[in-house]
Scaffold this motif. Structure first.
Motif, short mmCIF file in Angstrom:
data_model
loop_
_atom_site.label_atom_id
_atom_site.label_comp_id
_atom_site.label_asym_id
_atom_site.label_seq_id
_atom_site.Cartn_x
_atom_site.Cartn_y
_atom_site.Cartn_z
N ASP A 34 -6.28 2.32 -3.63
CA ASP A 34 -6.37 1.55 -2.39
C ASP A 34 -6.79 0.12 -2.71
OD1 ASP A 34 -5.67 3.73 -0.84
OD2 ASP A 34 -7.76 4.37 -0.57
N ARG A 35 -6.32 -0.82 -1.92
CA ARG A 35 -6.66 -2.22 -2.12
C ARG A 35 -7.71 -2.67 -1.10
NH1 ARG A 35 -4.91 -3.28 -7.16
NH2 ARG A 35 -2.75 -2.64 -7.44
N ILE A 36 -8.47 -3.68 -1.49
CA ILE A 36 -9.42 -4.28 -0.56
C ILE A 36 -8.65 -4.99 0.55
CG2 ILE A 36 -11.33 -5.90 -0.33
CD1 ILE A 36 -11.94 -3.46 -2.08
N GLU A 37 -9.06 -4.78 1.80
CA GLU A 37 -8.32 -5.34 2.93
C GLU A 37 -8.83 -6.69 3.40
OE1 GLU A 37 -7.85 -2.59 6.12
OE2 GLU A 37 -7.31 -0.91 4.83
N TYR A 38 -10.03 -7.10 3.00
CA TYR A 38 -10.61 -8.36 3.45
C TYR A 38 -10.61 -8.47 4.98
CZ TYR A 38 -10.36 -9.73 -1.43
OH TYR A 38 -10.52 -9.76 -2.79
N LYS A 39 -11.24 -7.49 5.61
CA LYS A 39 -11.38 -7.54 7.06
C LYS A 39 -12.48 -8.54 7.41
CE LYS A 39 -9.92 -2.75 7.84
NZ LYS A 39 -10.32 -1.42 8.35
N LEU A 288 5.48 -12.27 -2.42
CA LEU A 288 5.35 -10.82 -2.27
C LEU A 288 4.01 -10.55 -1.61
CD1 LEU A 288 6.76 -9.52 -5.67
CD2 LEU A 288 7.70 -9.04 -3.41
N ALA A 289 3.99 -10.70 -0.31
CA ALA A 289 2.75 -10.53 0.45
C ALA A 289 2.56 -9.05 0.77
CB ALA A 289 2.80 -11.35 1.73
N ASP A 290 1.39 -8.49 0.46
CA ASP A 290 1.15 -7.08 0.75
C ASP A 290 0.96 -6.89 2.25
OD1 ASP A 290 -1.45 -7.85 1.40
OD2 ASP A 290 -2.31 -7.15 -0.48
N LYS A 291 0.80 -5.63 2.64
CA LYS A 291 0.75 -5.30 4.06
C LYS A 291 -0.37 -6.04 4.79
CE LYS A 291 0.52 -1.35 7.24
NZ LYS A 291 0.39 0.14 7.33
N ASN A 292 -1.54 -6.15 4.15
CA ASN A 292 -2.68 -6.80 4.81
C ASN A 292 -2.40 -8.28 5.09
OD1 ASN A 292 -4.34 -4.49 4.81
ND2 ASN A 292 -4.85 -4.83 2.67
N SER A 325 11.28 -9.57 -2.33
CA SER A 325 10.65 -10.41 -1.31
C SER A 325 11.40 -10.30 0.01
CB SER A 325 10.62 -11.85 -1.80
OG SER A 325 10.05 -12.70 -0.83
N CYS A 326 12.73 -10.38 -0.06
CA CYS A 326 13.54 -10.29 1.16
C CYS A 326 13.30 -8.97 1.89
CB CYS A 326 15.02 -10.40 0.81
SG CYS A 326 15.54 -12.05 0.27
N GLU A 327 13.10 -7.91 1.14
CA GLU A 327 12.90 -6.59 1.74
C GLU A 327 11.67 -6.57 2.64
OE1 GLU A 327 14.08 -2.64 2.43
OE2 GLU A 327 15.12 -4.31 1.43
N GLN A 328 10.71 -7.48 2.39
CA GLN A 328 9.46 -7.49 3.16
C GLN A 328 9.49 -8.45 4.35
OE1 GLN A 328 6.53 -8.44 0.13
NE2 GLN A 328 6.18 -6.28 -0.30
N TYR A 329 10.64 -9.03 4.62
CA TYR A 329 10.73 -10.03 5.69
C TYR A 329 10.69 -9.43 7.10
CZ TYR A 329 12.21 -13.74 2.40
OH TYR A 329 12.27 -14.67 1.39
N ASN A 365 0.64 -18.02 -7.27
CA ASN A 365 1.70 -17.64 -6.34
C ASN A 365 1.17 -16.65 -5.31
OD1 ASN A 365 3.89 -19.04 -7.76
ND2 ASN A 365 3.61 -17.48 -9.35
N PHE A 366 1.97 -16.40 -4.29
CA PHE A 366 1.63 -15.40 -3.29
C PHE A 366 2.20 -14.06 -3.74
CE2 PHE A 366 -0.30 -17.73 0.12
CZ PHE A 366 -0.75 -16.78 1.01
N ASP A 367 1.64 -13.50 -4.81
CA ASP A 367 2.15 -12.23 -5.32
C ASP A 367 1.04 -11.47 -6.03
OD1 ASP A 367 1.83 -13.46 -7.80
OD2 ASP A 367 3.97 -13.67 -8.21
N PRO A 368 1.22 -10.17 -6.25
CA PRO A 368 0.17 -9.36 -6.87
C PRO A 368 -0.21 -9.82 -8.27
CG PRO A 368 1.78 -7.94 -5.79
CD PRO A 368 2.35 -9.34 -5.76
#
Length: 430
Positions: A34-39, A288-292, A325-329, A365-368
Motif C-alpha cells: 500500500d502507498r501513503i495517501e497524504y491525506k 504517471l499520476a497514481d490514483k491519489n 500515461s494515456c490509459e490514465q486520462y 517528473n510526475f511518475d513513480p
C-alpha cells in the motif's frame, strides 16, 4: 514430432521461470504494498505566509532564500549558458547529471571543464552510472588526465544488485559557490533534436540560474552525494557562501534515497495540489499520476481550480510510458481537466505552477520513478521573475500542443490499450 515436445517443454519452463523471477523481484521491491495517501486538510493557500513552512514540513524540504537571475529555453541557450558559467569559474566547478551521450554537446562540455581543471580550478563531477552508459571509457580517461575528479553514482554491485535500480536524476552546476544552474536537460545532442524519436525540433526544456543563500544549500547537497561516491566533502568558505537574506523564500527538496514512506517529491506535489485555489498547471514529460494524485487533481477541478497538464505526445523517447500515461486520462478528462500533448518534438520540461504565484521545478517528473526510486533535486519559490518565465513556457507550449479530447481518447487503437495495461502492471518501477 516427438523431438519437438522436449524443446517446447524447456521453452515453456524457461518462460515460467522468468515470469516467477520477475514477480519475486517486484515483490521484494515492494511493488504490491500500500502507498501513503497524504491525506491533508486545511492546507494554507500558496499566497498564505504559512504555506512555505507547511509544505517544507510535509516534504522534508530545506527552507532557504535566493532568486532567479537568468533563464534559458531549449538546447542552444542552455548549453551556451553552461559553457559560459564553466569558463567564468575561478575556484570550483561542481557538476552532477543523469544523462549524457556521445556527441558534440558532451565533447564541448568536456573540453570546457578540462581546460579549467588544467588551469587549477577544482572540478568535481558526479554522473549516474546507468545514465552515461553509452559514453566510452576514453571520454572519462581524458577528463581524469586533465585533473577532473569524476565519480560514478551507484555502480553495479553484485553484493546488492537490486540497489542498482536507484538512480541519481539530478541536474546541477555550481560555480565558485556563487551561483547555480538547475533544470532538466542532460548533456546530449538529443536536446537538439538529434534523437531516436524522429523529431526535427529541439526538445522543449529550460534551465535557470540561482543566486543567494540557496547556493550554499545546493552545495551541501552536492557534497552529500560526493561522499556517497567515496569523495571527501570540502565545506570551506570558498564553496559555502551565504547570500543576502532579503531574497524570496526557496524550498529545496532533495528526494534523497526515497521510499514508500519518505517520498519527499510526491509529498511536495500532492500537498501543493491540495493548496491551490485558482490554478494547477503541471509540466512533465512522463505523466504517471497514481490514483491519489488523480483524485487530488479532480477534487481541485471540482472546487473551481484551473487544472492543465502539459506533457509529451507520441514523439516520446519512452513511447511505452506515453501509452501507459494515456490509459490514465479517463478520470481527468471526464472531470474537465485539460491535457495538452506537445507536438513538435520531445517535451522535457518539469514544473508545477500554483495560482500564478508559486512554482516547483527541477529534475523530478510526475511518475513513480521520481517519487520512489530516484535521487531528485527540485526547488520551489514565489520568485515572481521565475514564476512569470515558467508561466510563459506553459503558454508557448500549449500553443504548440494538441489538446486531448475525451472522444479521441476513447478511439485509441486496441493494441495501444493492451500494451498500456501490461506496462501499468509495472507502474511502480516506471
Amino acid at each position: 514430432m516427438t523431438q519437438l515436445f522436449p524443446l517446447l517443454w524447456w521453452i515453456g519452463g524457461g518462460c515460467l521461470t522468468a515470469i516467477i523471477g520477475v514477480f519475486v523481484i517486484l515483490y521484494f521491491r515492494g511493488t504490491f504494498r500500500d502507498r501513503i495517501e497524504y491525506k491533508v486538510q486545511n492546507v494554507p493557500a500558496p499566497q498564505d505566509a504559512r504555506f512555505s513552512l507547511a509544505l517544507a514540513s510535509l516534504s522534508n524540504s530545506v527552507i532557504t532564500s535566493g532568486r532567479s537571475t537568468d533563464f534559458w529555453l531549449e538546447a542552444e541557450e542552455i548549453n551556451a549558458a553552461r559553457l559560459e558559467a564553466v569558463r567564468s569559474a575561478k575556484h570550483t566547478i561542481h557538476f552532477e547529471t543523469f544523462f549524457m551521450t556521445p556527441g558534440y554537446r558532451a565533447n564541448d562540455f568536456a573540453a570546457a571543464i578540462a581546460e579549467k581543471a588544467q588551469a587549477g580550478v577544482n572540478v568535481q563531477v558526479i554522473v549516474d552510472k546507468y545514465g552515461v552508459k553509452t559514453l566510452p571509457q576514453r571520454y572519462w580517461r581524458r577528463l581524469k588526465a586533465a585533473g577532473v575528479e569524476v565519480r560514478f553514482f551507484n555502480d553495479f554491485n553484485w553484493r546488492s544488485p537490486i540497489d542498482y535500480f536507484a538512480r541519481s536524476h539530478r541536474k546541477l552546476l555550481i560555480i565558485d559557490g556563487e551561483f547555480a544552474l538547475i533544470g532538466g536537460a542532460g548533456v546530449s545532442d538529443y536536446w537538439d533534436g538529434r534523437d531516436n524519436i524522429r523529431g526535427t525540433h529541439p526538445w522543449y526544456d529550460f534551465e535557470t540560474r540561482l543566486e543567494g543563500e540557496v547556493v550554499a544549500v545546493l552545495e551541501g547537497m552536492f557534497m552529500q552525494h560526493w561522499t556517497y561516491v567515496h569523495g571527501t566533502a570540502d565545506l570551506s568558505t570558498t564553496v559555502s557562501h551565504l547570500g543576502a537574506s532579503s531574497n524570496p523564500t526557496i524550498l529545496v527538496t532533495a528526494g534523497d534515497d526515497p521510499s514508500y514512506r519518505s517520498a519527499s517529491v510526491k509529498a511536495l506535489f500532492q500537498v501543493s495540489i491540495h493548496a491551490a485555489r485558482q490554478q494547477v498547471w503541471i509540466a512533465s514529460p512522463y505523466f504517471l499520476a497514481d490514483k491519489n494524485i488523480r483524485i487530488a487533481l479532480v477534487d481541485a477541478k471540482k472546487r473551481g481550480v484551473d487544472v492543465k497538464i502539459f506533457t509529451n505526445g507520441i514523439r516520446s523517447d519512452k513511447r511505452f510510458v506515453y501509452f501507459a500515461s494515456c490509459e490514465q486520462y479517463r478520470d481527468l478528462l471526464a472531470a474537465g481537466i485539460e491535457i495538452y500533448e506537445y507536438q513538435p518534438s520531445m517535451m522535457h520540461a518539469k514544473a508545477l505552477l500554483l495560482d500564478s504565484c508559486w512554482l516547483s521545478t527541477g529534475s523530478a517528473n510526475f511518475d513513480p520513478r521520481s517519487f520512489f526510486h530516484n535521487d531528485e533535486l527540485d526547488i520551489s519559490t514565489s520568485d515572481i521573475c521565475l514564476v512569470k518565465h515558467v508561466e510563459k513556457i506553459f503558454l508557448q507550449g500549449f500553443a504548440k500542443s494538441k489538446q486531448v479530447s475525451f472522444r479521441e481518447w476513447k478511439k485509441r487503437p486496441l493494441w495501444q490499450r493492451a500494451l498500456a495495461k501490461i506496462v501499468l502492471f509495472f507502474e511502480s518501477q516506471l
